[in-house]
Design a protein around this motif. Sequence first.
Motif, PDB file in Angstrom:
ATOM      1  N   UNK A   5       0.834  -1.192   0.000  1.00  9.92           N
ATOM      2  CA  UNK A   5       0.000   0.000   0.000  1.00  9.92           C
ATOM      3  C   UNK A   5       0.873   1.248   0.000  1.00  9.92           C
ATOM      4  N   UNK A   6       0.765   2.016  -1.049  1.00 10.47           N
ATOM      5  CA  UNK A   6       1.477   3.282  -1.176  1.00 10.47           C
ATOM      6  C   UNK A   6       0.415   4.366  -1.291  1.00 10.47           C
ATOM      7  N   UNK A   7       0.570   5.416  -0.496  1.00  8.74           N
ATOM      8  CA  UNK A   7      -0.427   6.485  -0.518  1.00  8.74           C
ATOM      9  C   UNK A   7      -0.106   7.507  -1.607  1.00  8.74           C
ATOM     10  N   UNK A   8      -1.118   8.246  -1.965  1.00  3.91           N
ATOM     11  CA  UNK A   8      -0.937   9.337  -2.928  1.00  3.91           C
ATOM     12  C   UNK A   8       0.025  10.369  -2.347  1.00  3.91           C
ATOM     13  N   UNK A   9      -0.022  10.592  -1.038  1.00  6.97           N
ATOM     14  CA  UNK A   9       0.915  11.528  -0.409  1.00  6.97           C
ATOM     15  C   UNK A   9       2.354  11.062  -0.591  1.00  6.97           C
ATOM     16  N   UNK A  10       2.580   9.753  -0.528  1.00  3.23           N
ATOM     17  CA  UNK A  10       3.921   9.227  -0.769  1.00  3.23           C
ATOM     18  C   UNK A  10       4.341   9.449  -2.222  1.00  3.23           C
ATOM     19  N   UNK A  11       3.403   9.289  -3.141  1.00  2.95           N
ATOM     20  CA  UNK A  11       3.702   9.531  -4.562  1.00  2.95           C
ATOM     21  C   UNK A  11       4.100  10.994  -4.757  1.00  2.95           C
ATOM     22  N   UNK A  12       3.326  11.908  -4.170  1.00  2.00           N
ATOM     23  CA  UNK A  12       3.638  13.337  -4.293  1.00  2.00           C
ATOM     24  C   UNK A  12       4.977  13.669  -3.637  1.00  2.00           C
ATOM     25  N   UNK A  13       5.246  13.071  -2.483  1.00  2.99           N
ATOM     26  CA  UNK A  13       6.524  13.306  -1.802  1.00  2.99           C
ATOM     27  C   UNK A  13       7.684  12.778  -2.637  1.00  2.99           C
ATOM     28  N   UNK A  43      -6.905  11.621  -1.997  1.00  2.00           N
ATOM     29  CA  UNK A  43      -6.022  11.588  -0.831  1.00  2.00           C
ATOM     30  C   UNK A  43      -6.235  10.238  -0.161  1.00  2.00           C
ATOM     31  N   UNK A  44      -5.708   9.213  -0.793  1.00  2.00           N
ATOM     32  CA  UNK A  44      -5.985   7.848  -0.368  1.00  2.00           C
ATOM     33  C   UNK A  44      -4.797   6.978  -0.767  1.00  2.00           C
ATOM     34  N   UNK A  45      -4.996   5.701  -0.742  1.00  2.00           N
ATOM     35  CA  UNK A  45      -4.016   4.735  -1.225  1.00  2.00           C
ATOM     36  C   UNK A  45      -4.026   4.787  -2.759  1.00  2.00           C
ATOM     37  N   UNK A  46      -2.869   4.576  -3.370  1.00  2.00           N
ATOM     38  CA  UNK A  46      -2.783   4.514  -4.831  1.00  2.00           C
ATOM     39  C   UNK A  46      -3.710   3.416  -5.323  1.00  2.00           C
ATOM     40  N   UNK A  47      -4.646   3.802  -6.149  1.00  2.00           N
ATOM     41  CA  UNK A  47      -5.632   2.853  -6.684  1.00  2.00           C
ATOM     42  C   UNK A  47      -5.622   2.922  -8.200  1.00  2.00           C
ATOM     43  N   UNK A  48      -6.568   2.270  -8.782  1.00  2.00           N
ATOM     44  CA  UNK A  48      -6.660   2.258 -10.230  1.00  2.00           C
ATOM     45  C   UNK A  48      -6.235   0.899 -10.753  1.00  2.00           C
ATOM     46  N   UNK A  49      -5.958   0.859 -12.039  1.00  2.00           N
ATOM     47  CA  UNK A  49      -5.541  -0.391 -12.663  1.00  2.00           C
ATOM     48  C   UNK A  49      -4.195  -0.822 -12.098  1.00  2.00           C
ATOM     49  N   UNK A  50      -4.055  -2.105 -11.828  1.00  2.00           N
ATOM     50  CA  UNK A  50      -2.808  -2.636 -11.275  1.00  2.00           C
ATOM     51  C   UNK A  50      -1.625  -2.336 -12.192  1.00  2.00           C
ATOM     52  N   UNK A  51      -1.838  -2.426 -13.491  1.00  2.00           N
ATOM     53  CA  UNK A  51      -0.773  -2.158 -14.453  1.00  2.00           C
ATOM     54  C   UNK A  51      -0.286  -0.719 -14.340  1.00  2.00           C
ATOM     55  N   UNK A  52      -1.217   0.217 -14.181  1.00  2.00           N
ATOM     56  CA  UNK A  52      -0.863   1.629 -14.064  1.00  2.00           C
ATOM     57  C   UNK A  52      -0.096   1.886 -12.771  1.00  2.00           C
ATOM     58  N   UNK A  53      -0.586   1.351 -11.667  1.00  2.00           N
ATOM     59  CA  UNK A  53       0.105   1.514 -10.382  1.00  2.00           C
ATOM     60  C   UNK A  53       1.507   0.943 -10.449  1.00  2.00           C
ATOM     61  N   UNK A  54       1.643  -0.212 -11.057  1.00  2.00           N
ATOM     62  CA  UNK A  54       2.958  -0.848 -11.181  1.00  2.00           C
ATOM     63  C   UNK A  54       3.900   0.022 -11.994  1.00  2.00           C
ATOM     64  N   UNK A  55       3.413   0.588 -13.087  1.00  2.00           N
ATOM     65  CA  UNK A  55       4.247   1.461 -13.922  1.00  2.00           C
ATOM     66  C   UNK A  55       4.723   2.683 -13.143  1.00  2.00           C
ATOM     67  N   UNK A  56       3.831   3.278 -12.367  1.00  2.00           N
ATOM     68  CA  UNK A  56       4.171   4.463 -11.582  1.00  2.00           C
ATOM     69  C   UNK A  56       5.212   4.117 -10.520  1.00  2.00           C
ATOM     70  N   UNK A  57       4.969   3.061  -9.780  1.00  2.00           N
ATOM     71  CA  UNK A  57       5.902   2.665  -8.725  1.00  2.00           C
ATOM     72  C   UNK A  57       7.254   2.250  -9.299  1.00  2.00           C
ATOM     73  N   UNK A  58       7.235   1.566 -10.410  1.00  2.00           N
ATOM     74  CA  UNK A  58       8.488   1.140 -11.056  1.00  2.00           C
ATOM     75  C   UNK A  58       9.300   2.346 -11.521  1.00  2.00           C
ATOM     76  N   UNK A  59       8.626   3.334 -12.098  1.00  2.00           N
ATOM     77  CA  UNK A  59       9.318   4.535 -12.566  1.00  2.00           C
ATOM     78  C   UNK A  59       9.967   5.276 -11.398  1.00  2.00           C
ATOM     79  N   UNK A  60       9.247   5.407 -10.299  1.00  2.00           N
ATOM     80  CA  UNK A  60       9.796   6.091  -9.129  1.00  2.00           C
ATOM     81  C   UNK A  60      10.941   5.299  -8.514  1.00  2.00           C
TER      82      UNK A  60
END
Length: 85
Positions: A5-13, A43-60
């Motif tokens: 679980x990664x939050x949107x706040x963590x993504x922004x940070x 302002x929640x946990x990163x949601x959406x399609x699993x593929x999209x979340x994976x791409x975002x987390x992988x890029x970061x």
Amino acid sequence: MSILKVSIRQIKAARALLGWSQEDLAASADVSIPTIKRLEALDDILRGRAETSTKILRALHSAGIEFIAENGGGAGVRLRKPRAK
């Protein structure tokens, strides 16, 4: 990057640590800018399609971001130390 679980706040940070705009993240993750904007509007946990979340987390993660799990001290994000050559 095994955090579940990664939050949107963590993504922004993470973006702030890297000096990335939403456009930079979208380009690095190969997702659309509207997708990043839509996800970050929550302002929640990163949601959406699993593929999209994976791409975002992988890029970061590839850019040097480590997500810190909620372990009593609070969830967070940090830059990895550069690897010695």
